[in-house]
Structure formats: C-alpha cells, structure tokens
Design an enzyme around this catalytic site. Sequence first.
Site, short mmCIF file in Angstrom:
data_model
loop_
_atom_site.label_atom_id
_atom_site.label_comp_id
_atom_site.label_asym_id
_atom_site.label_seq_id
_atom_site.Cartn_x
_atom_site.Cartn_y
_atom_site.Cartn_z
CE LYS A 138 -4.20 -2.05 2.39
NZ LYS A 138 -4.92 -1.77 3.48
CG HIS A 141 -0.06 7.75 4.11
ND1 HIS A 141 -0.08 7.66 5.48
CD2 HIS A 141 -1.31 6.18 4.57
CE1 HIS A 141 -0.40 6.96 6.44
NE2 HIS A 141 -0.72 6.53 5.80
CG HIS A 144 2.90 4.89 6.56
ND1 HIS A 144 2.26 4.53 5.86
CD2 HIS A 144 2.14 4.50 7.60
CE1 HIS A 144 0.81 4.06 6.10
NE2 HIS A 144 1.26 3.43 6.84
N1 ARG Z 1 0.12 -0.18 10.19
C1 ARG Z 1 -0.25 0.81 10.65
C2 ARG Z 1 -1.11 1.95 9.58
O1 ARG Z 1 -0.75 1.86 8.30
C3 ARG Z 1 0.23 1.74 11.83
C4 ARG Z 1 0.68 1.05 12.59
C5 ARG Z 1 0.43 1.23 14.64
N2 ARG Z 1 1.11 0.17 15.39
C6 ARG Z 1 0.49 -0.52 16.12
N3 ARG Z 1 0.71 -1.22 16.95
N4 ARG Z 1 -0.93 -0.98 15.39
O2 ARG Z 1 -2.23 2.38 9.89
#
Ligand code: ARG
Length: 578
Positions: A138, A141, A144
Amino acid sequence: MACYFRRTIASKLSKILGAPEETLLAAVSAFPVSKKQQSPDFRLSVSSLVEKGLIQSAGDIQAQTEQLAHQLKWSSVVEEIGVGPAVIHFKINKTLLAKKLLHQISSEGSDFGVKSELFKRSPKGETIVEFSSPNIAKKFHAGHLRSTIIGNFIANLKEALGNNVTRINYLGDWGMQFGLLGAGFKLFGSEEKLKANPLQHLFDVYVQVNKEAKSNEDIQKSAQDFFRRLEGGDDQALSLWQHFRHISIEEYKKVYKRLGVHFGEYSGESMYQGKIQDILQQLREQGLLKTTQRGTGVVDLSPEKDMSLCTTVVRSDGTSLYITRDLTAAIDRKHRYNFAEMIYVTDKSQQNHFEQTFKILEAMGFQWAQCCRHVPFGLVQGMKTRKGDVVFLEDVLDEARARMLQNMRNSRTTKVLENPEDTAEKVGISALIVQDFKGPLLSDYRFDWDRVLQSQGDTGVFLQYTHARLRSLLRMCDDGEEETFDPSLLQDKRAISILQHLLRYDEVLHQSSVDLQPKHLVNFLLALGRLVAVAHRDLPVKDSPSAVAQARLQLFRSTCTVLASGMKILGITPVEKM
Ligand code: ARG
C-alpha cells in the site's frame, strides 16, 4: 555534571528552607533570553515551592517571595537578586558564567545536557518505540513519514538520556490485501519488474487487481481463496507472501538508511495471527469476552458493564481484528523485552484504538499497560511530488534532494562541495524534519515545498547553515591548541545572550522528554541559530587580538557542540559545509 549555578542557588535555598537540594533544583530555571532587555540568568518560582509544600501556603505569596529573597544573600556567584510576581530573579557573575559553562560543555561534549541533574529521577530502563509501520503493497503516505521521523526523534532522545531503546517497525503485513496480491500477481505480476522495482511493482499489481476485483467475481473469489490458503498455512501461498514481505523490507531499509533511521525489529501483524487463540482464551477465562447476537466477540469496557461501550475483538467468522493483533503483540513484547515503557507513534485517527488497547490490557490485569503510551500526530495536507501524490517514501526524499540541490545551485554563497547530492539530501531531510517538528505534533499542517526549503527563517536549512558556518569558522581558526581562554573577554551582550541561552538546553530536553514533543528542542535550536547569526556578524574572530579571538572561538566551539548534539537528537545529520 550538574549545572554549577542551578546547584549553587538550590543549595542556598536548601539551607534556608531545610528541604533537600534535589527537590529544589526543579524550581530553579534559566531565564529565557529576550531581545529587548538584559535578562537575569535564573528564576525561582515561589509558587512551585508552595505547591510542593516547601513553603507554607498560608499568607500572602508576594510577601513570602520578598522575605525569601531577603534571606538569600548575594555572593561572588550570585551578584544580584530581584523580585517579580511570585518569582525571584538571580543575576550571576558573568565571568563565572562564561568560565563554568564553557568549561562544562567542552569537557562533556555530546553528553552536555543529557547528563544533567534534571534527569536524575527520570526512569531509565528498557524502552520500546514502535514507529513508521507502513503497510506492504500500500501507499507509504505522509502519515508514515511523520511517524518515522517522530518515532526516530523519541528513540534518539530516550537513548541519549540513557535508556536502552528498541525500535520496532510493526508492518501491515497481513490481511486481505495479501489475498488480492496473491491472486493479482498470477494475473499481472512479473518477476522481472518485481526485481527491478519491488515496491512500485507490488503497488501497481495491488492497485490493478483491486480495480478488477470490483467488477470481476472470479478475481474476488481467487483472492479470498488465496488468503484462506495463507491463513491455513499453505506452503506455496506462504512462500509467495514471505517473498513479497522480504523484498519489501529490503527496499524499506534502503530508504530508512537515507533518513538515518534503523530498527531493532521488523515485526508485523502477521506475527500475531497464529497467537490470537491464546488471548481469546484468556479473555474468556477472565469473563471479559462476551458474544453478541451477531456472533462477534466483544470486550465490554463500559463502567456499568451494561455493554454500552464494547470493543470487538473477534469477527463472527472467528477471524481476528487489528486490535486483537495489537493486544497479542503488546503481551508478546512484554515477555520478550520486559520493557519499562512502550511508545506507539501513529496519526491521531488511531487514538481511540490505542486507548481501547491499553484499557483491555489493564482489564486483563496487566499493570504495565499504564506504561504504554500513544503519541498521536496530526495530518499533513498537500504533500505532493513531481510524480503526484506521495506513494513512496523514496519519492519524497528524492524530491527534497532535487529541490535543495537546485536551491544550492542558485545561491551565491554555496561552497564547492565534494558530494553536493549528499549535502542536498541531508539538508533537504532536515528541512522536512524541522517543518514537521516546529508546532505541536497534534496539529495538522499544510505542506509547501517552498516554505519548507527557505534558507532564512525557521527552517532546517537555516539550522544546517548555522552549523556549517560555525564548522567553517572552527576549521579556519581553530589551531587545535589547548582550549584556554579568558572568560572576562566574553562580556559583550551578544556573547552573554548565547551563554544564557545555552543554560536552558537541559531544561528544554527535559520538557521534550516529558511530553515527547520535539517543538521545545527545535525552537531552542532555531533561537540559538538566530543568536549565533548576530554574534557571528558582530564578534569577529579572525582580526581580533589573540586573547579575544581565543575566547570567542571557545564560545563558538561550545555553541557548535550543543547545536550538533541537539540536531542529532532530532534525527538531523549536521553538514560540515554547504
Ligand atoms: N500499519 C498501520 C497503519 O499504517 C500502523 C500500525 C501502528 N501500530 C500498531 N501497533 N497498531 O495505519
């Protein structure tokens, strides 16, 4: 080493008030430098003494302030004591200020500030910082990117303060997206393209298959089928998934390296897929898991236990959710790391998610849930590159580098550089970081390349420029001789302002360590840069008498040390030349 002056004042206070010096230290703080008037050097908040019960709250606070000020006698260190509204001001001997402070900085180097007495009581221990955490195939963005630089800052700061820090990247590496990717790769994938540009290719396949699946039930079915096989542990499906995951991580690593970011652990949602039965079992045994009429499993977090505030932890078909995996991950990390503190960095849309995660952990009897903390941040609008919306981190870094390189070419002051691309990259990244860290993390902001990369004003470019100028001065004038200097030659108000400002460094780090907001440190460094600009112009080294030059050089050398260490904590690599 403790700040000599703060300790001197605290020790006098301790004698008068009969309280331990340690508890008084926090009430004494360096005075923020103001442009308009010569400021005192330290202030003591009398109201904070009252709050701590060190002064009786009965009576008129102003009268108490006056009385305390009267008891505090002048000395060779403190030359003047003044009174303001519930504060006492201290002016210290300026020769002593230059001598003690510059000596301390030169002997402590990058430890200056972080080894301050202010951190004596802050907990040291195993710290987990989980950040960045993109989703494979994905978009990477702007959110991140923010998570990456903020998490890195927090990890750097905690590490500098003496904690053992583990940086975890918790990838979105499980879920239906892999069903689609698995099915899509058979149709549109190419091993060759995957090798040449993995992230781009996986993303393209994902976008294409997503689109096709909307109108093609066969594709939908085969995606579901692939994901079922994956969940069932089918070797072939797993090996393709593993392949995608592996090459994505290898790509991420390259880009993180450009940012100066590294991780101790790449984990991800997939790691916890198989372990959720254990946690559900535990919730069940504790009577925390309720089944709804729809067949979903929920935890009731309402105070009255009337199901008015339920969090779903298992779908009606028995599969897990994002939060189920996070609960499992937290428990697993506690086992593996026995952390004293765990910090998660994501955008504010996940605030609720983490609140619920921590609450459920607490309900399960895990006291340590109180040591888990979520650091939320706001949205960035309008971050675009020449290619359009941000899809990959690499593109943002390329764009920052290209634009910075262009600006450097257009500037008359740019030095001849061995590797202009590398300098442009470092300066470009610092510009992104400073722009992002200036305000409260929770605020949204609109992204604008021109504003970010301005060379004047509150930007990362300005910080780098300040550092490079100081380094060039030191290269030119520093003969590496012993650092003896006459502190009485640093009595100019521009030199004093810098010294007074440097007195605040540990306090600023302390503030940032408490609320985990980088703005305190960034704004401190930007203000330092402005003071340096003035001093650089008005306090020449080169054509001054040797003793004066020596003293000024010592001032600039120390300033440069503090500037560089502050920048490094922010995640910025200071450049030598630009
Ligand atoms: N991969 C998730 C996202 O892009 C963020 C993860 C954040 N960390 C967690 N432990 N939930 O939204």
